[in-house]
Structures are given as structure tokens and as C-alpha cells.
Design an enzyme around this catalytic site. Structure first.
Site, PDB file in Angstrom:
ATOM      1  N   TYR A   1       0.834  -1.199   0.000  1.00 34.53           N
ATOM      2  CA  TYR A   1       0.000   0.000   0.000  1.00 34.53           C
ATOM      3  C   TYR A   1       0.872   1.254   0.000  1.00 34.53           C
ATOM      4  O   TYR A   1       0.598   2.217  -0.719  1.00 34.53           O
ATOM      5  CB  TYR A   1      -0.924   0.038   1.218  1.00 34.53           C
ATOM      6  CG  TYR A   1      -1.886  -1.121   1.331  1.00 34.53           C
ATOM      7  CD1 TYR A   1      -2.416  -1.761   0.213  1.00 34.53           C
ATOM      8  CD2 TYR A   1      -2.282  -1.575   2.582  1.00 34.53           C
ATOM      9  CE1 TYR A   1      -3.306  -2.814   0.330  1.00 34.53           C
ATOM     10  CE2 TYR A   1      -3.175  -2.632   2.714  1.00 34.53           C
ATOM     11  CZ  TYR A   1      -3.677  -3.249   1.591  1.00 34.53           C
ATOM     12  OH  TYR A   1      -4.553  -4.291   1.719  1.00 34.53           O
TER      13      TYR A   1
ATOM     14  N   GLU B   1       5.303  16.980   1.835  1.00 34.96           N
ATOM     15  CA  GLU B   1       4.690  17.078   0.504  1.00 34.96           C
ATOM     16  C   GLU B   1       3.695  15.943   0.280  1.00 34.96           C
ATOM     17  O   GLU B   1       2.617  16.145  -0.289  1.00 34.96           O
ATOM     18  CB  GLU B   1       5.754  17.067  -0.585  1.00 34.96           C
ATOM     19  CG  GLU B   1       5.191  17.206  -1.987  1.00 34.96           C
ATOM     20  CD  GLU B   1       4.458  18.510  -2.217  1.00 34.96           C
ATOM     21  OE1 GLU B   1       3.311  18.461  -2.726  1.00 34.96           O
ATOM     22  OE2 GLU B   1       5.015  19.571  -1.900  1.00 34.96           O
TER      23      GLU B   1
ATOM     24  N   GLU C   1      -4.889  17.344  -0.298  1.00 32.29           N
ATOM     25  CA  GLU C   1      -5.490  17.844  -1.531  1.00 32.29           C
ATOM     26  C   GLU C   1      -6.397  16.795  -2.177  1.00 32.29           C
ATOM     27  O   GLU C   1      -7.472  17.126  -2.682  1.00 32.29           O
ATOM     28  CB  GLU C   1      -4.393  18.286  -2.505  1.00 32.29           C
ATOM     29  CG  GLU C   1      -3.687  19.549  -2.053  1.00 32.29           C
ATOM     30  CD  GLU C   1      -2.568  19.971  -2.994  1.00 32.29           C
ATOM     31  OE1 GLU C   1      -2.195  19.194  -3.894  1.00 32.29           O
ATOM     32  OE2 GLU C   1      -2.068  21.088  -2.808  1.00 32.29           O
TER      33      GLU C   1
ATOM     34  N   LYS D   1      -6.243  23.352   1.516  1.00 34.81           N
ATOM     35  CA  LYS D   1      -5.147  23.182   0.565  1.00 34.81           C
ATOM     36  C   LYS D   1      -4.034  24.201   0.808  1.00 34.81           C
ATOM     37  O   LYS D   1      -2.848  23.873   0.737  1.00 34.81           O
ATOM     38  CB  LYS D   1      -5.670  23.299  -0.867  1.00 34.81           C
ATOM     39  CG  LYS D   1      -6.505  22.113  -1.298  1.00 34.81           C
ATOM     40  CD  LYS D   1      -6.929  22.284  -2.745  1.00 34.81           C
ATOM     41  CE  LYS D   1      -7.597  21.045  -3.278  1.00 34.81           C
ATOM     42  NZ  LYS D   1      -7.781  21.094  -4.724  1.00 34.81           N
ATOM     43  N   ASP D   2      -4.421  25.439   1.095  1.00 32.12           N
ATOM     44  CA  ASP D   2      -3.422  26.480   1.341  1.00 32.12           C
ATOM     45  C   ASP D   2      -2.598  26.186   2.599  1.00 32.12           C
ATOM     46  O   ASP D   2      -1.386  26.409   2.619  1.00 32.12           O
ATOM     47  CB  ASP D   2      -4.099  27.844   1.491  1.00 32.12           C
ATOM     48  CG  ASP D   2      -4.665  28.374   0.179  1.00 32.12           C
ATOM     49  OD1 ASP D   2      -4.378  27.782  -0.887  1.00 32.12           O
ATOM     50  OD2 ASP D   2      -5.415  29.370   0.225  1.00 32.12           O
TER      51      ASP D   2
ATOM     52  N   SER E   1      -0.063  23.589   1.785  1.00 37.67           N
ATOM     53  CA  SER E   1       1.034  24.196   1.029  1.00 37.67           C
ATOM     54  C   SER E   1       1.954  25.006   1.936  1.00 37.67           C
ATOM     55  O   SER E   1       3.178  25.019   1.746  1.00 37.67           O
ATOM     56  CB  SER E   1       0.481  25.100  -0.077  1.00 37.67           C
ATOM     57  OG  SER E   1      -0.206  24.340  -1.031  1.00 37.67           O
TER      58      SER E   1
END
Length: 118
Positions: free
Chosen positions: A15, A68, A75, A93-94, A97
């Protein structure tokens, strides 16, 4: 709802490898950071500093890849939940990041400190 399969070392490893392959195929940021990691690791091997400094540089470099991957997972979940423009989706999402940006900053600062003071 509990859809977690029973733990099995080889299945769980598969996985994890599936996740890595998916990220490599679909996430351009991860691909770029992985490419940069090759040169970073070469740099770590070539610089003349103690093993502890090399380990710190290696750990902060791998941390960039880990964050990351977590950002990519966030995301993907956000995209699964909604395809519409939603302020909370954008914020999630921001923030992911931002975590990546801070980790890259940490790694960069670590390199600067090691190169100047080590």
C-alpha cells in the site's frame, strides 16, 4: 465505519509503495522535490562536516518529501469531498502548502547554518 484491513507487513508495504508510485506519477511538486533530493543527498555526502550535521541535513531533506506527501493526501481528500469552489477547501489546501513551504524553509536554513558554522 471501519474499513481498515487487518495489519499485514507485506500488504501494508505494498500500500505504501502504491501511494509512492501514485504520488510520483501524479504530483509534479513531489516529483520535483524528489529530483532535488538526489542532488541534496550528493551534496550531503560531499560536504566536509561531521556525521551529525549530515544526518540533520538528511532528516530535514526527507521531511520535505514527507510533508509534501501529506499535503498531496490533503489535496486528494479535499478534491474527493468537493469539486466546487469552497472557501474551506481552499483554506485546507493552502494550509497544506504552507506546511510544505515552512519545511523547505527549515531545510534551507539548516543548510545555511551547517555551511556557515560547521
Amino acid at each position: 465505519m471501519n474499513n481498515k484491513p487487518k495489519y499485514h507487513l507485506f500488504k501494508n508495504t505494498k500500500y505504501a509503495l502504491d501511494g509512492f508510485i501514485h504520488a510520483f506519477k501524479t504530483e509534479s511538486s513531489f516529483k520535483l522535490e524528489l529530483f532535488c533530493a538526489i542532488f541534496i543527498i550528493i551534496g550531503i555526502l560531499l560536504i566536509d562536516v561531521s556525521l551529525i550535521y549530515k544526518l540533520i541535513l538528511f532528516v530535514t531533506g526527507i521531511l520535505v518529501l514527507i510533508v509534501e506527501l501529506i499535503n498531496s493526501a490533503i489535496e486528494n481528500v479535499v478534491d474527493l469531498v468537493t469539486k466546487e469552489h469552497a472557501p474551506l477547501a481552499k483554506t485546507a489546501k493552502d494550509i497544506g502548502s504552507t506546511a510544505v513551504m515552512f519545511t523547505i524553509g527549515l531545510h534551507t536554513i539548516t543548510w545555511i547554518v551547517v555551511l556557515i558554522w560547521a
